[in-house]
Write a protein that holds these residues in place. Structure first.
Motif, mmCIF file in Angstrom:
data_model
loop_
_atom_site.group_PDB
_atom_site.id
_atom_site.type_symbol
_atom_site.label_atom_id
_atom_site.label_comp_id
_atom_site.label_asym_id
_atom_site.label_seq_id
_atom_site.Cartn_x
_atom_site.Cartn_y
_atom_site.Cartn_z
ATOM 1 N N GLN A 174 0.823 -1.207 0.000
ATOM 2 C CA GLN A 174 0.000 0.000 0.000
ATOM 3 C C GLN A 174 0.858 1.258 0.000
ATOM 4 O OE1 GLN A 174 -2.602 0.380 3.360
ATOM 5 N NE2 GLN A 174 -3.629 2.181 2.543
ATOM 6 N N LEU A 175 1.906 1.268 0.818
ATOM 7 C CA LEU A 175 2.790 2.433 0.861
ATOM 8 C C LEU A 175 3.522 2.626 -0.463
ATOM 9 C CD1 LEU A 175 4.246 2.134 4.465
ATOM 10 C CD2 LEU A 175 2.644 3.848 3.606
ATOM 11 N N SER A 176 3.950 1.537 -1.072
ATOM 12 C CA SER A 176 4.627 1.634 -2.370
ATOM 13 C C SER A 176 3.690 2.180 -3.436
ATOM 14 C CB SER A 176 5.147 0.259 -2.802
ATOM 15 O OG SER A 176 6.141 -0.188 -1.929
ATOM 16 N N LEU A 177 2.459 1.722 -3.417
ATOM 17 C CA LEU A 177 1.483 2.202 -4.393
ATOM 18 C C LEU A 177 1.168 3.678 -4.174
ATOM 19 C CD1 LEU A 177 -0.224 1.338 -6.770
ATOM 20 C CD2 LEU A 177 -2.028 0.705 -5.170
ATOM 21 N N GLN A 178 1.067 4.110 -2.920
ATOM 22 C CA GLN A 178 0.824 5.525 -2.633
ATOM 23 C C GLN A 178 2.004 6.379 -3.086
ATOM 24 O OE1 GLN A 178 0.017 5.717 1.553
ATOM 25 N NE2 GLN A 178 -2.122 5.104 1.335
ATOM 26 N N LEU A 179 3.216 5.907 -2.839
ATOM 27 C CA LEU A 179 4.401 6.641 -3.273
ATOM 28 C C LEU A 179 4.436 6.763 -4.792
ATOM 29 C CD1 LEU A 179 7.135 7.992 -2.681
ATOM 30 C CD2 LEU A 179 8.149 5.706 -2.796
ATOM 31 N N THR A 180 4.143 5.679 -5.468
ATOM 32 C CA THR A 180 4.124 5.695 -6.931
ATOM 33 C C THR A 180 3.071 6.663 -7.448
ATOM 34 O OG1 THR A 180 4.829 3.390 -6.946
ATOM 35 C CG2 THR A 180 3.898 4.243 -8.985
ATOM 36 N N SER A 181 1.930 6.677 -6.806
ATOM 37 C CA SER A 181 0.863 7.584 -7.206
ATOM 38 C C SER A 181 1.269 9.045 -6.993
ATOM 39 C CB SER A 181 -0.397 7.273 -6.396
ATOM 40 O OG SER A 181 -1.400 8.193 -6.680
ATOM 41 N N GLN A 182 1.925 9.347 -5.884
ATOM 42 C CA GLN A 182 2.366 10.714 -5.623
ATOM 43 C C GLN A 182 3.456 11.151 -6.604
ATOM 44 O OE1 GLN A 182 1.084 13.006 -3.578
ATOM 45 N NE2 GLN A 182 -0.513 11.513 -3.144
ATOM 46 N N ILE A 183 4.353 10.235 -6.940
ATOM 47 C CA ILE A 183 5.395 10.556 -7.928
ATOM 48 C C ILE A 183 4.760 10.844 -9.276
ATOM 49 C CG2 ILE A 183 7.322 9.575 -9.234
ATOM 50 C CD1 ILE A 183 8.143 8.166 -6.612
ATOM 51 N N ARG A 184 3.773 10.039 -9.659
ATOM 52 C CA ARG A 184 3.065 10.277 -10.922
ATOM 53 C C ARG A 184 2.394 11.645 -10.910
ATOM 54 N NH1 ARG A 184 -2.695 9.488 -12.481
ATOM 55 N NH2 ARG A 184 -2.765 9.717 -10.242
ATOM 56 N N ASN A 185 1.751 11.999 -9.800
ATOM 57 C CA ASN A 185 1.085 13.292 -9.707
ATOM 58 C C ASN A 185 2.084 14.442 -9.835
ATOM 59 O OD1 ASN A 185 -1.327 11.963 -9.334
ATOM 60 N ND2 ASN A 185 -1.338 12.219 -7.118
ATOM 61 N N LYS A 186 3.234 14.313 -9.185
ATOM 62 C CA LYS A 186 4.260 15.364 -9.274
ATOM 63 C C LYS A 186 4.813 15.475 -10.689
ATOM 64 C CE LYS A 186 4.307 16.905 -5.106
ATOM 65 N NZ LYS A 186 3.971 18.279 -4.796
ATOM 66 N N MET A 187 4.979 14.355 -11.354
ATOM 67 C CA MET A 187 5.474 14.386 -12.737
ATOM 68 C C MET A 187 4.465 15.071 -13.657
ATOM 69 S SD MET A 187 7.342 10.700 -13.117
ATOM 70 C CE MET A 187 7.429 10.867 -14.886
ATOM 71 N N ILE A 188 3.199 14.791 -13.454
ATOM 72 C CA ILE A 188 2.160 15.424 -14.275
ATOM 73 C C ILE A 188 2.125 16.925 -14.001
ATOM 74 C CG2 ILE A 188 -0.336 15.607 -14.601
ATOM 75 C CD1 ILE A 188 -0.448 12.558 -14.289
ATOM 76 N N GLU A 189 2.253 17.322 -12.737
ATOM 77 C CA GLU A 189 2.291 18.744 -12.409
ATOM 78 C C GLU A 189 3.490 19.433 -13.055
ATOM 79 O OE1 GLU A 189 2.161 19.528 -8.221
ATOM 80 O OE2 GLU A 189 0.435 18.219 -7.922
ATOM 81 N N ALA A 190 4.641 18.782 -13.024
ATOM 82 C CA ALA A 190 5.842 19.357 -13.638
ATOM 83 C C ALA A 190 5.664 19.484 -15.143
ATOM 84 C CB ALA A 190 7.058 18.505 -13.310
ATOM 85 N N TYR A 191 5.088 18.475 -15.769
ATOM 86 C CA TYR A 191 4.841 18.524 -17.219
ATOM 87 C C TYR A 191 3.886 19.665 -17.563
ATOM 88 C CZ TYR A 191 3.122 17.247 -21.821
ATOM 89 O OH TYR A 191 2.755 17.270 -23.132
ATOM 90 N N GLN A 192 2.819 19.802 -16.784
ATOM 91 C CA GLN A 192 1.862 20.871 -17.034
ATOM 92 C C GLN A 192 2.499 22.239 -16.841
ATOM 93 O OE1 GLN A 192 -1.299 19.779 -14.368
ATOM 94 N NE2 GLN A 192 -2.324 18.497 -15.905
ATOM 95 N N GLU A 193 3.370 22.367 -15.859
ATOM 96 C CA GLU A 193 4.068 23.632 -15.630
ATOM 97 C C GLU A 193 4.983 23.971 -16.803
ATOM 98 O OE1 GLU A 193 4.759 27.114 -13.674
ATOM 99 O OE2 GLU A 193 3.368 25.554 -13.035
ATOM 100 N N ILE A 194 5.672 22.976 -17.309
ATOM 101 C CA ILE A 194 6.548 23.184 -18.479
ATOM 102 C C ILE A 194 5.715 23.584 -19.691
ATOM 103 C CG2 ILE A 194 8.054 21.996 -20.128
ATOM 104 C CD1 ILE A 194 9.163 20.419 -17.720
ATOM 105 N N MET A 195 4.566 22.956 -19.878
ATOM 106 C CA MET A 195 3.721 23.279 -21.023
ATOM 107 C C MET A 195 3.143 24.687 -20.928
ATOM 108 S SD MET A 195 4.141 20.812 -22.971
ATOM 109 C CE MET A 195 2.994 21.202 -24.242
ATOM 110 N N ARG A 196 2.994 25.228 -19.720
ATOM 111 C CA ARG A 196 2.482 26.595 -19.543
ATOM 112 C C ARG A 196 3.540 27.665 -19.797
ATOM 113 N NH1 ARG A 196 0.506 25.759 -13.953
ATOM 114 N NH2 ARG A 196 -0.290 23.702 -14.330
ATOM 115 N N MET A 197 4.813 27.263 -19.817
ATOM 116 C CA MET A 197 5.882 28.241 -20.030
ATOM 117 C C MET A 197 5.803 28.803 -21.442
ATOM 118 S SD MET A 197 9.239 26.629 -18.345
ATOM 119 C CE MET A 197 9.353 26.232 -16.638
ATOM 120 N N GLN A 198 6.076 30.106 -21.538
ATOM 121 C CA GLN A 198 6.106 30.739 -22.844
ATOM 122 C C GLN A 198 7.550 30.753 -23.343
ATOM 123 O OE1 GLN A 198 4.275 34.541 -22.618
ATOM 124 N NE2 GLN A 198 2.254 33.707 -22.137
ATOM 125 N N VAL A 199 7.707 30.348 -24.565
ATOM 126 C CA VAL A 199 9.054 30.294 -25.153
ATOM 127 C C VAL A 199 9.318 31.532 -25.963
ATOM 128 C CG1 VAL A 199 10.602 28.980 -26.616
ATOM 129 C CG2 VAL A 199 8.916 27.815 -25.196
#
Length: 104
Positions: free
Chosen positions: A79-104
């Motif tokens: 359960q803890l491993s699955l929660q950690l994996t889920s949180q890492i996935r959420n952080k990666m998605i947030e980082a990707y969305q932040e990068i996509m919002r950047m203006q070049v």
């Protein structure tokens, strides 16, 4: 018993060996992406194997081969491993969305 420490003979360093040690090999972006992808795949496979282990432990518990505490420990680890994996996935998605919002 304490083992005696054995030291190897010191070899003089050549200039070429010092330059090689000072300049680490730079990985290409493709190599970094591949190694990161492999790392994620190994992590996901590890979580999957823990979940499969919990299912096996449940089956063994039902036939009386393992103790309830072993099942609970394996279940909590999965359960803890699955929660950690889920949180890492959420952080990666947030980082990707932040990068996509950047203006070049």
């Amino acid at each position: 018993m304490i083992q005696p420490l054995q030291l190897n003979q010191v070899q003089p360093a050549s200039a070429s060996r010092l330059l090689e040690a000072a300049q680490p090999k730079q990985a290409t972006p493709a190599e970094l992406t591949q190694s990161f992808g492999q790392y994620l795949q190994q992590a996901i496979n590890g979580v999957d194997s823990q979940i499969k282990n919990v299912h096996n432990m449940n089956d063994k518990f039902l036939i009386g081969e393992v103790d309830v505490s072993q099942v609970l420990v394996a279940s909590e680890q999965a359960q803890l491993s699955l929660q950690l994996t889920s949180q890492i996935r959420n952080k990666m998605i947030e980082a990707y969305q932040e990068i996509m919002r950047m203006q070049v």
